[in-house]
Scaffold this motif. Sequence first.
Motif, mmCIF file in Angstrom:
data_model
loop_
_atom_site.group_PDB
_atom_site.id
_atom_site.type_symbol
_atom_site.label_atom_id
_atom_site.label_comp_id
_atom_site.label_asym_id
_atom_site.label_seq_id
_atom_site.Cartn_x
_atom_site.Cartn_y
_atom_site.Cartn_z
ATOM 1 N N GLU A 92 19.372 18.340 42.413
ATOM 2 C CA GLU A 92 20.002 17.486 41.395
ATOM 3 C C GLU A 92 21.498 17.780 41.343
ATOM 4 O O GLU A 92 21.919 18.914 41.181
ATOM 5 N N THR B 8 16.923 8.666 33.085
ATOM 6 C CA THR B 8 15.573 8.682 32.506
ATOM 7 C C THR B 8 15.560 9.454 31.193
ATOM 8 O O THR B 8 14.940 9.030 30.215
ATOM 9 N N GLY C 189 14.450 5.106 26.731
ATOM 10 C CA GLY C 189 13.385 5.024 25.736
ATOM 11 C C GLY C 189 12.075 5.592 26.251
ATOM 12 O O GLY C 189 11.145 5.819 25.476
ATOM 13 N N HIS D 29 9.827 4.107 27.948
ATOM 14 C CA HIS D 29 8.764 3.118 28.149
ATOM 15 C C HIS D 29 8.513 2.934 29.644
ATOM 16 O O HIS D 29 9.459 2.893 30.437
ATOM 17 N N ALA E 219 23.464 16.141 47.029
ATOM 18 C CA ALA E 219 23.231 15.771 48.428
ATOM 19 C C ALA E 219 24.448 15.011 48.933
ATOM 20 O O ALA E 219 24.953 14.104 48.263
ATOM 21 N N THR F 170 26.631 10.373 36.727
ATOM 22 C CA THR F 170 26.443 10.974 38.060
ATOM 23 C C THR F 170 25.793 9.991 39.037
ATOM 24 O O THR F 170 25.666 10.300 40.230
ATOM 25 N N ASN F 171 25.392 8.826 38.553
ATOM 26 C CA ASN F 171 24.779 7.829 39.444
ATOM 27 C C ASN F 171 25.875 7.013 40.129
ATOM 28 O O ASN F 171 26.245 5.929 39.690
ATOM 29 N N ASP G 44 25.277 7.642 45.710
ATOM 30 C CA ASP G 44 25.265 8.582 46.848
ATOM 31 C C ASP G 44 24.094 8.302 47.789
ATOM 32 O O ASP G 44 24.232 8.394 49.015
ATOM 33 N N ASN H 123 15.877 3.666 40.978
ATOM 34 C CA ASN H 123 17.000 2.734 40.997
ATOM 35 C C ASN H 123 17.821 2.798 42.277
ATOM 36 O O ASN H 123 18.633 1.909 42.523
ATOM 37 N N THR I 54 11.729 -0.883 34.444
ATOM 38 C CA THR I 54 12.489 -0.176 35.482
ATOM 39 C C THR I 54 11.755 1.113 35.851
ATOM 40 O O THR I 54 11.578 1.432 37.005
ATOM 41 N N LEU I 55 11.303 1.842 34.832
ATOM 42 C CA LEU I 55 10.619 3.114 35.104
ATOM 43 C C LEU I 55 9.247 2.888 35.742
ATOM 44 O O LEU I 55 8.822 3.677 36.596
HETATM 45 C C1 LIG Z 1 19.647 3.958 26.746
HETATM 46 C C2 LIG Z 1 18.729 3.555 27.854
HETATM 47 C C3 LIG Z 1 17.408 3.269 27.558
HETATM 48 C C4 LIG Z 1 16.541 2.904 28.586
HETATM 49 N N1 LIG Z 1 15.222 2.722 28.286
HETATM 50 C C5 LIG Z 1 14.362 2.430 29.279
HETATM 51 C C6 LIG Z 1 12.968 2.349 29.017
HETATM 52 O O1 LIG Z 1 12.488 2.611 27.908
HETATM 53 N N2 LIG Z 1 12.153 2.002 30.051
HETATM 54 C C7 LIG Z 1 12.640 1.738 31.307
HETATM 55 O O2 LIG Z 1 11.852 1.393 32.192
HETATM 56 N N3 LIG Z 1 13.951 1.874 31.588
HETATM 57 C C8 LIG Z 1 14.812 2.240 30.622
HETATM 58 N N4 LIG Z 1 16.126 2.426 30.913
HETATM 59 C C9 LIG Z 1 16.545 2.392 32.327
HETATM 60 C C10 LIG Z 1 16.039 3.683 33.004
HETATM 61 O O3 LIG Z 1 16.483 4.792 32.272
HETATM 62 C C11 LIG Z 1 16.484 3.817 34.463
HETATM 63 O O4 LIG Z 1 16.281 2.608 35.137
HETATM 64 C C12 LIG Z 1 15.666 4.926 35.124
HETATM 65 O O5 LIG Z 1 15.809 6.113 34.388
HETATM 66 C C13 LIG Z 1 16.055 5.176 36.570
HETATM 67 O O6 LIG Z 1 15.310 6.273 37.032
HETATM 68 P P1 LIG Z 1 15.710 6.994 38.383
HETATM 69 O O7 LIG Z 1 14.811 8.160 38.521
HETATM 70 O O8 LIG Z 1 15.771 6.021 39.478
HETATM 71 O O9 LIG Z 1 17.228 7.455 38.141
HETATM 72 P P2 LIG Z 1 17.834 8.498 37.130
HETATM 73 O O10 LIG Z 1 16.904 8.827 36.035
HETATM 74 O O11 LIG Z 1 19.176 8.014 36.738
HETATM 75 O O12 LIG Z 1 17.976 9.803 38.029
HETATM 76 C C14 LIG Z 1 18.828 9.832 39.148
HETATM 77 C C15 LIG Z 1 19.313 11.253 39.309
HETATM 78 O O13 LIG Z 1 19.895 11.407 40.610
HETATM 79 C C16 LIG Z 1 20.975 12.298 40.486
HETATM 80 N N5 LIG Z 1 21.857 12.173 41.642
HETATM 81 C C17 LIG Z 1 22.788 11.216 41.894
HETATM 82 N N6 LIG Z 1 23.402 11.466 43.064
HETATM 83 C C18 LIG Z 1 22.849 12.597 43.563
HETATM 84 C C19 LIG Z 1 23.079 13.368 44.726
HETATM 85 N N7 LIG Z 1 24.027 13.048 45.614
HETATM 86 N N8 LIG Z 1 22.331 14.475 44.931
HETATM 87 C C20 LIG Z 1 21.387 14.857 44.026
HETATM 88 N N9 LIG Z 1 21.153 14.173 42.890
HETATM 89 C C21 LIG Z 1 21.864 13.047 42.663
HETATM 90 C C22 LIG Z 1 21.618 11.874 39.183
HETATM 91 O O14 LIG Z 1 22.461 12.891 38.700
HETATM 92 C C23 LIG Z 1 20.397 11.636 38.309
HETATM 93 O O15 LIG Z 1 20.025 12.803 37.625
HETATM 94 C C24 LIG Z 1 17.020 2.798 29.914
HETATM 95 C C25 LIG Z 1 18.349 3.092 30.206
HETATM 96 C C26 LIG Z 1 19.206 3.465 29.185
HETATM 97 C C27 LIG Z 1 20.634 3.795 29.526
#
Ligand SMILES: Cc1cc2nc3c(=O)[nH]c(=O)nc-3n(C[C@H](O)[C@H](O)[C@H](O)COP(=O)(O)OP(=O)(O)OC[C@H]3O[C@@H](n4cnc5c(N)ncnc54)[C@H](O)[C@@H]3O)c2cc1C
Length: 541
Positions: free
Chosen positions: A36, A45, A49, A51, A218, A278-279, A282, A506, A521-522
């Motif tokens: 991370e 995440t 929320g 969900h 990474a 941080t998103n 990359d 994402n 999305t989740l």
């Molecule tokens: C306020 C809010 C409420 C939301 N509520 C909901 C909900 O209830 N339900 C829903 O479905 N969606 C919701 N969403 C959207 C949802 O949070 C995201 O779509 C989801 O968390 C994406 O998950 P992920 O695991 O793909 O990415 P993330 O949870 O963003 O995790 C990606 C991780 O990768 C790390 N990273 C980035 N680059 C690198 C690298 N080079 N090397 C290592 N690590 C790296 C980042 O630091 C981060 O920790 C909400 C968003 C917000 C802002």
Amino acid sequence: MSEPETYDVIVLGSGAAGLTAAFTAAHEGARVAVLEKNDRVGGTTAWSGGHVWIPNNPYMQDIGAKDSVDDAMTYLMSLGRGILDERLARAFVDAGPKMVRALADDGGVAFFAVPGLPDYHPSNPGGKPDGGRTLGQELFPFPTLGEWQDKVEVTPYYSPYLRMDETAIGCAVPKAPTDEEKAHREAEDLRGMGGGLVGHLLNACLRVGVTIEVSTAAHDLIIENGRATGVVVETTDGRRTLHATRAVILATGGFEWNEEYRTAFLRGHVTKPASIPTNTGDGLRMAMRAGAALQNMREAWWIPITELPEGINAMNLEMINGDRTRPRSIMVNRTGRRFTNEAVSYNSVVGAFHQEDVTAFRYANLPAWLIFDHTYLTTYGSTGRPYTGTTPPWLVEAPTLRDLALALGIPGDKLERTVEQWNANVAAGKDPHFGRGESAHDRWWGDPYKKGSIEGTLGPITDGPFYAMELTAGVIGTKGGPKVDEHARVIDLDGDVIGGLYAAGNVSSPTGASYGGPGGTLGPGMTFAWIAGRHAVGAGR
Ligand SMILES: Cc1cc2nc3c(=O)[nH]c(=O)nc-3n(C[C@H](O)[C@H](O)[C@H](O)COP(=O)(O)OP(=O)(O)OC[C@H]3O[C@@H](n4cnc5c(N)ncnc54)[C@H](O)[C@@H]3O)c2cc1C
């Protein structure tokens, strides 16, 4: 003894997608590391929320909701606008319920179906006006995480000690916990929402021996003979190489904080992302360098935002959902006219912001203003904050609609006429122009105490002073990225699989042409992560 630098599976990113993939592979017996970039676990995440939208999920029966693969496919394809790959939609629909079951049974994640919460387009064929596809989770006791208790991201937007189904969004009748209960949760560090989801998933990972490193970004994939065999990372101590005997799984979130990528790829303007900074794309950069084909690049999980003055929350913005849907409010553009159904889902409404005025060749509906009256402000507050007797600094206030229009630089006579017409429509109980209030979605997201009725979203704008809040386009994440197949394997420009390389969440949401409902999305992100984690270690093949 120092940590081994070779793993079976290396997962990049620790949001729900990364942790789900890591747990799944490790539960199958693989040696897994999660790397991370941030100094805390959880990504967007943990800000969310929590969900999770899974059609036909095993918890629906607990609340008497019914679903089927056919309903789910019909619904998803109705949202696909011809750009949703049916094979990938089916992979999601087939695997989603299994993913949930596996996380619950093997990982101890305590899901439940949220009663009543409608899909985002419930009137579409296969849509669920009475909900059931959205899952929440029980509060997670953070002390269980030991040394990781304080290494999980905390959301800047709401209390970490709430469950989503205790808020106006997640419940038919809001039932906030008592002060005593809140104090108990805080004392015991019992967290809900996205933080709670991350707690559950992190705990599951730790229990099956996943190695987790924070502050480890990474930088490059190692590709040997067309296969991903490791990763070069950057840490505070410099660069290091880690090897993966079976797979590297990209779960690095979207590219929304990379302005160059935003400009290059997204379909329209973004004022500011609401996600974790941080998103920065990359994973997309590494995948492009490895020769990946791309998918869904113009798409994002859109959301209207308003910018806040410094010091109100860490992001200086608020996402505008309920505010937009409540009675006694409308949105207007620079002509002083309404331009859309204000109460549609946050993802959809930004489509109206991106509509073009083809004569002037500019966005027709940006800037947009939410206009409301004093009764609205005293009843609902603004941006989720109750009215305290003074006008919040992010609002424009004026004694009359004409004065308000003057302050906004829009034609006063037009605004007056728009409001007159709106009030007449409200009196007739119908919005003939945009159909606001006709769908179960609109009736859910408005007045929390009038859910299910048209009065939940239609109400007259009559009592001065009047107010305006500027709304612009934001995102809670992007979803385009490396193209994947139904096993979450990354595909190259020639249509061949890049061996050992997977993507989920994402960084690349293959069903991202649609946004089915709360948790949309989740749900797909975790499902393709589960698929990736299993496929990477040969499970179920
Ligand atoms: C306020 C809010 C409420 C939301 N509520 C909901 C909900 O209830 N339900 C829903 O479905 N969606 C919701 N969403 C959207 C949802 O949070 C995201 O779509 C989801 O968390 C994406 O998950 P992920 O695991 O793909 O990415 P993330 O949870 O963003 O995790 C990606 C991780 O990768 C790390 N990273 C980035 N680059 C690198 C690298 N080079 N090397 C290592 N690590 C790296 C980042 O630091 C981060 O920790 C909400 C968003 C917000 C802002």
